[in-house]
Design a protein around this motif. Structure first.
Motif, PDB file in Angstrom:
ATOM      1  N   SER A  21       0.832  -1.209   0.000  1.00  0.00           N
ATOM      2  CA  SER A  21       0.000   0.000   0.000  1.00  0.00           C
ATOM      3  C   SER A  21       0.864   1.255   0.000  1.00  0.00           C
ATOM      4  CB  SER A  21      -0.930   0.005   1.215  1.00  0.00           C
ATOM      5  OG  SER A  21      -1.860  -1.045   1.150  1.00  0.00           O
ATOM      6  N   TYR A  22       1.902   1.250   0.831  1.00  0.00           N
ATOM      7  CA  TYR A  22       2.789   2.415   0.909  1.00  0.00           C
ATOM      8  C   TYR A  22       3.478   2.661  -0.434  1.00  0.00           C
ATOM      9  CZ  TYR A  22       6.602   5.478   2.330  1.00  0.00           C
ATOM     10  OH  TYR A  22       7.480   6.536   2.423  1.00  0.00           O
ATOM     11  N   ASN A  23       4.002   1.592  -1.028  1.00  0.00           N
ATOM     12  CA  ASN A  23       4.682   1.736  -2.317  1.00  0.00           C
ATOM     13  C   ASN A  23       3.729   2.220  -3.401  1.00  0.00           C
ATOM     14  OD1 ASN A  23       7.097   0.907  -1.206  1.00  0.00           O
ATOM     15  ND2 ASN A  23       6.940  -1.204  -1.932  1.00  0.00           N
ATOM     16  N   GLY A  24       2.484   1.759  -3.327  1.00  0.00           N
ATOM     17  CA  GLY A  24       1.483   2.219  -4.288  1.00  0.00           C
ATOM     18  C   GLY A  24       1.206   3.702  -4.144  1.00  0.00           C
ATOM     19  N   LEU A  25       1.123   4.163  -2.893  1.00  0.00           N
ATOM     20  CA  LEU A  25       0.902   5.587  -2.631  1.00  0.00           C
ATOM     21  C   LEU A  25       2.078   6.433  -3.122  1.00  0.00           C
ATOM     22  CD1 LEU A  25      -0.588   5.302   0.967  1.00  0.00           C
ATOM     23  CD2 LEU A  25      -1.799   6.140  -1.051  1.00  0.00           C
ATOM     24  N   VAL A  26       3.278   5.948  -2.850  1.00  0.00           N
ATOM     25  CA  VAL A  26       4.480   6.663  -3.300  1.00  0.00           C
ATOM     26  C   VAL A  26       4.502   6.757  -4.823  1.00  0.00           C
ATOM     27  CG1 VAL A  26       6.997   6.535  -3.467  1.00  0.00           C
ATOM     28  CG2 VAL A  26       5.877   6.092  -1.286  1.00  0.00           C
ATOM     29  N   GLY A  27       4.085   5.669  -5.478  1.00  0.00           N
ATOM     30  CA  GLY A  27       4.094   5.625  -6.936  1.00  0.00           C
ATOM     31  C   GLY A  27       3.160   6.644  -7.560  1.00  0.00           C
ATOM     32  N   LYS A 156      -7.850   9.516  -5.536  1.00  0.00           N
ATOM     33  CA  LYS A 156      -8.691   8.322  -5.387  1.00  0.00           C
ATOM     34  C   LYS A 156      -7.960   7.244  -4.591  1.00  0.00           C
ATOM     35  CE  LYS A 156      -9.810   7.675  -9.751  1.00  0.00           C
ATOM     36  NZ  LYS A 156     -10.476   7.082 -10.943  1.00  0.00           N
ATOM     37  N   LYS A 157      -6.655   7.155  -4.816  1.00  0.00           N
ATOM     38  CA  LYS A 157      -5.853   6.147  -4.122  1.00  0.00           C
ATOM     39  C   LYS A 157      -5.830   6.392  -2.614  1.00  0.00           C
ATOM     40  CE  LYS A 157      -2.622   2.789  -4.367  1.00  0.00           C
ATOM     41  NZ  LYS A 157      -2.832   1.453  -4.946  1.00  0.00           N
ATOM     42  N   ILE A 158      -5.670   7.652  -2.208  1.00  0.00           N
ATOM     43  CA  ILE A 158      -5.556   7.939  -0.776  1.00  0.00           C
ATOM     44  C   ILE A 158      -6.909   7.927  -0.056  1.00  0.00           C
ATOM     45  CG2 ILE A 158      -3.471   9.332  -1.125  1.00  0.00           C
ATOM     46  CD1 ILE A 158      -5.184  11.829  -0.592  1.00  0.00           C
ATOM     47  N   LYS A 159      -7.997   7.815  -0.831  1.00  0.00           N
ATOM     48  CA  LYS A 159      -9.321   7.828  -0.209  1.00  0.00           C
ATOM     49  C   LYS A 159     -10.003   6.469  -0.225  1.00  0.00           C
ATOM     50  CE  LYS A 159     -10.275  12.691  -1.223  1.00  0.00           C
ATOM     51  NZ  LYS A 159     -11.092  13.630  -2.003  1.00  0.00           N
ATOM     52  N   THR A 160      -9.395   5.505  -0.914  1.00  0.00           N
ATOM     53  CA  THR A 160     -10.022   4.184  -0.995  1.00  0.00           C
ATOM     54  C   THR A 160      -9.352   3.195  -0.049  1.00  0.00           C
ATOM     55  OG1 THR A 160      -8.593   3.664  -2.898  1.00  0.00           O
ATOM     56  CG2 THR A 160     -10.798   4.469  -3.372  1.00  0.00           C
ATOM     57  N   PHE A 166      -3.180   3.779   5.345  1.00  0.00           N
ATOM     58  CA  PHE A 166      -1.757   4.121   5.313  1.00  0.00           C
ATOM     59  C   PHE A 166      -1.526   5.554   4.843  1.00  0.00           C
ATOM     60  CE2 PHE A 166      -2.231  -0.464   4.788  1.00  0.00           C
ATOM     61  CZ  PHE A 166      -1.482  -0.903   5.862  1.00  0.00           C
ATOM     62  N   ALA A 167      -2.468   6.076   4.061  1.00  0.00           N
ATOM     63  CA  ALA A 167      -2.361   7.478   3.635  1.00  0.00           C
ATOM     64  C   ALA A 167      -2.417   8.392   4.855  1.00  0.00           C
ATOM     65  CB  ALA A 167      -3.484   7.817   2.663  1.00  0.00           C
ATOM     66  N   LYS A 168      -3.340   8.087   5.775  1.00  0.00           N
ATOM     67  CA  LYS A 168      -3.456   8.881   7.005  1.00  0.00           C
ATOM     68  C   LYS A 168      -2.266   8.632   7.931  1.00  0.00           C
ATOM     69  CE  LYS A 168      -8.504   9.265   7.001  1.00  0.00           C
ATOM     70  NZ  LYS A 168      -9.761   8.939   7.697  1.00  0.00           N
ATOM     71  N   LEU A 169      -1.834   7.380   7.977  1.00  0.00           N
ATOM     72  CA  LEU A 169      -0.727   7.010   8.849  1.00  0.00           C
ATOM     73  C   LEU A 169       0.580   7.683   8.438  1.00  0.00           C
ATOM     74  CD1 LEU A 169       0.208   5.186  11.208  1.00  0.00           C
ATOM     75  CD2 LEU A 169       0.678   3.401   9.505  1.00  0.00           C
ATOM     76  N   PHE A 170       0.823   7.751   7.117  1.00  0.00           N
ATOM     77  CA  PHE A 170       2.086   8.304   6.622  1.00  0.00           C
ATOM     78  C   PHE A 170       1.965   9.744   6.118  1.00  0.00           C
ATOM     79  CE2 PHE A 170       2.664   3.644   6.015  1.00  0.00           C
ATOM     80  CZ  PHE A 170       3.747   3.480   6.877  1.00  0.00           C
ATOM     81  N   GLY A 171       0.809  10.359   6.302  1.00  0.00           N
ATOM     82  CA  GLY A 171       0.662  11.777   5.978  1.00  0.00           C
ATOM     83  C   GLY A 171       0.548  12.109   4.506  1.00  0.00           C
TER      84      GLY A 171
END
Length: 201
Positions: A21-27, A156-160, A166-171
């Motif tokens: 999930s984290y890597n997806g968010l970074v991407g 959309k990624k950070i809201k689904t 993890f979006a909230k956890l890692f800011g």
């Protein structure tokens, strides 16, 4: 020993899930930042072309200095604002767009004024720069649309679920997007009368 197998497997799955999930968010965030850099590149190209255009126009000794000064000042103001798209607020993006629109407006007035200078208007270097500027305006619009598309994917990624955890956890926060200019939704009024309206008594 067996009693630790299930907890270990669960922990391993959770760790893998978190990393994925984290890597997806970074991407998707990196894609949006890359799209923004292309927006900046398009605006920088316009700024560079305007600088060359100003030098060409300055060669006309009797050219209106006020019009030229307005372009130079607007260009300096537009290039002074830098933005980090991952932390930008809608207000900051609106300010960025405002100074860019100011530069575009002063440039338009310059091009209108050039019509009064036949020799300058026929200058091959000037004509080439003018053509490149027109192409750059189209490129700016394309890159802005691509940036908005990349931000849409990121948002959309950070809201689904499960990425939202993890979006909230890692800011990971929402990114601002370009919006149409105020009043752009209204169709322009077109008057074909050309000053031939009949007088009303």
């Amino acid at each position: 020993m067996r009693k630790w197998i299930i907890p270990t497997v669960i922990i391993a799955i959770l760790v893998f899930w978190a990393i994925s999930s984290y890597n997806g968010l970074v991407g998707v965030q990196a894609d949006a930042k890359t799209a923004w850099s292309k927006v900046e590149s398009a605006y920088q190209r316009r700024s560079d072309l305007i600088g060359n255009l100003v030098k060409t126009v300055q060669g006309a000794a009797d050219f209106e200095k006020g019009t030229l000064t307005a372009v130079i000042e607007a260009r300096a103001k537009a290039t002074s604002i830098t933005i980090d798209p991952t932390n930008v607020t809608p207000e900051q993006l609106a300010q960025f767009q405002q100074v860019q629109d100011g530069l575009k407006g002063s440039l338009s007035r310059l091009l209108v004024t050039v019509e009064q200078y036949p020799d300058l208007k026929a200058n091959q270097n000037f004509l080439e720069l003018q053509s490149q500027l027109e192409g750059t305006e189209n490129r700016i619009n394309v890159e802005r649309d691509r940036f908005n598309d990349a931000v849409n994917v990121y948002d959309k990624k950070i809201k689904t679920f499960p990425s939202v955890i993890f979006a909230k956890l890692f800011g990971f926060n929402e990114m601002a997007r370009f919006k149409a200019e105020e009043g752009a939704e209204k169709a322009p009024e077109v008057d074909f009368d050309f000053g031939n309206k009949k007088e009303t008594k």
